[in-house]
Structure formats: C-alpha cells, structure tokens
Design a protein around this motif. Structure first.
Motif, PDB file in Angstrom:
ATOM      1  N   ILE A 168      -2.498 -10.972 -10.204  1.00 18.81           N
ATOM      2  CA  ILE A 168      -2.113  -9.828 -11.012  1.00 18.81           C
ATOM      3  C   ILE A 168      -0.913  -9.166 -10.362  1.00 18.81           C
ATOM      4  O   ILE A 168      -0.953  -8.825  -9.180  1.00 18.81           O
ATOM      5  N   LYS A 169       0.166  -9.004 -11.103  1.00 22.12           N
ATOM      6  CA  LYS A 169       1.358  -8.365 -10.570  1.00 22.12           C
ATOM      7  C   LYS A 169       1.379  -6.902 -11.012  1.00 22.12           C
ATOM      8  O   LYS A 169       1.317  -6.595 -12.196  1.00 22.12           O
ATOM      9  N   LEU A 170       1.422  -6.010 -10.039  1.00 23.88           N
ATOM     10  CA  LEU A 170       1.450  -4.570 -10.297  1.00 23.88           C
ATOM     11  C   LEU A 170       2.862  -4.059 -10.096  1.00 23.88           C
ATOM     12  O   LEU A 170       3.601  -4.540  -9.249  1.00 23.88           O
ATOM     13  N   ARG A 202       0.835  -1.190   0.000  1.00 23.51           N
ATOM     14  CA  ARG A 202       0.000   0.000   0.000  1.00 23.51           C
ATOM     15  C   ARG A 202       0.866   1.234   0.000  1.00 23.51           C
ATOM     16  O   ARG A 202       1.982   1.191   0.490  1.00 23.51           O
ATOM     17  N   PRO A 203       0.423   2.317  -0.510  1.00 20.23           N
ATOM     18  CA  PRO A 203      -0.859   2.500  -1.184  1.00 20.23           C
ATOM     19  C   PRO A 203      -0.829   1.938  -2.600  1.00 20.23           C
ATOM     20  O   PRO A 203       0.239   1.732  -3.182  1.00 20.23           O
ATOM     21  N   ILE A 204      -2.002   1.697  -3.137  1.00 21.38           N
ATOM     22  CA  ILE A 204      -2.115   1.249  -4.522  1.00 21.38           C
ATOM     23  C   ILE A 204      -1.680   2.407  -5.417  1.00 21.38           C
ATOM     24  O   ILE A 204      -2.158   3.524  -5.249  1.00 21.38           O
ATOM     25  N   PRO A 205      -0.773   2.171  -6.370  1.00 17.39           N
ATOM     26  CA  PRO A 205      -0.317   3.255  -7.251  1.00 17.39           C
ATOM     27  C   PRO A 205      -1.478   3.913  -8.009  1.00 17.39           C
ATOM     28  O   PRO A 205      -2.410   3.231  -8.455  1.00 17.39           O
ATOM     29  N   ASP A 206      -1.414   5.236  -8.151  1.00 18.03           N
ATOM     30  CA  ASP A 206      -2.488   6.001  -8.798  1.00 18.03           C
ATOM     31  C   ASP A 206      -2.825   5.505 -10.195  1.00 18.03           C
ATOM     32  O   ASP A 206      -3.986   5.524 -10.597  1.00 18.03           O
TER      33      ASP A 206
END
Length: 64
Positions: A60-62, A33-37
């Motif tokens: 899912i890889k972010l 966290r945080p999730i990228p914008d």
C-alpha cells in the motif's frame, strides 16, 4: 482501512533512562514515520482494500 503503529518491542519499554534512549533510537530507525493523521482514523482515511483468501501480502502506497 486504518494504519496504526505496531506496539513497541518489550525491550524498549520501561521508565529507566536507558529504556527511553533505546526507545527513541528504535523509533528513529523506523522508515516513513510518523504515519500521517489522515490514515489513522476510519472517518478520515481514503484507503480501501479488497482482501482475498489467496493473497497474503498487500503493498500500500501512502502519500503525505
């Protein structure tokens, strides 16, 4: 596809100091966290996924 945070669990909501402390501790315990914008809006996300009837989970890889 967009990625959003799940709602805060009910026991961490509230205006009391105790609730606020518990909410902060909960958020700090979450990984990645945080999730990228760039993943939070449909206009910016590079993510695509094909959903099939037989597949129940999707890893899912972010990237940041």
């Amino acid at each position: 596809m967009t990625v959003t945070e799940a709602p805060m669990p009910g026991e961490f909501r509230g205006q009391s100091g105790e609730s606020q402390i518990k909410a902060s501790q909960y958020i700090e315990s979450l990984k990645n966290r945080p999730i990228p914008d760039k993943y939070g809006t449909l206009a910016q996300t590079p993510l695509t996924i094909t959903v099939t009837e037989d597949q129940q989970t999707y890893d899912i890889k972010l990237s940041r």
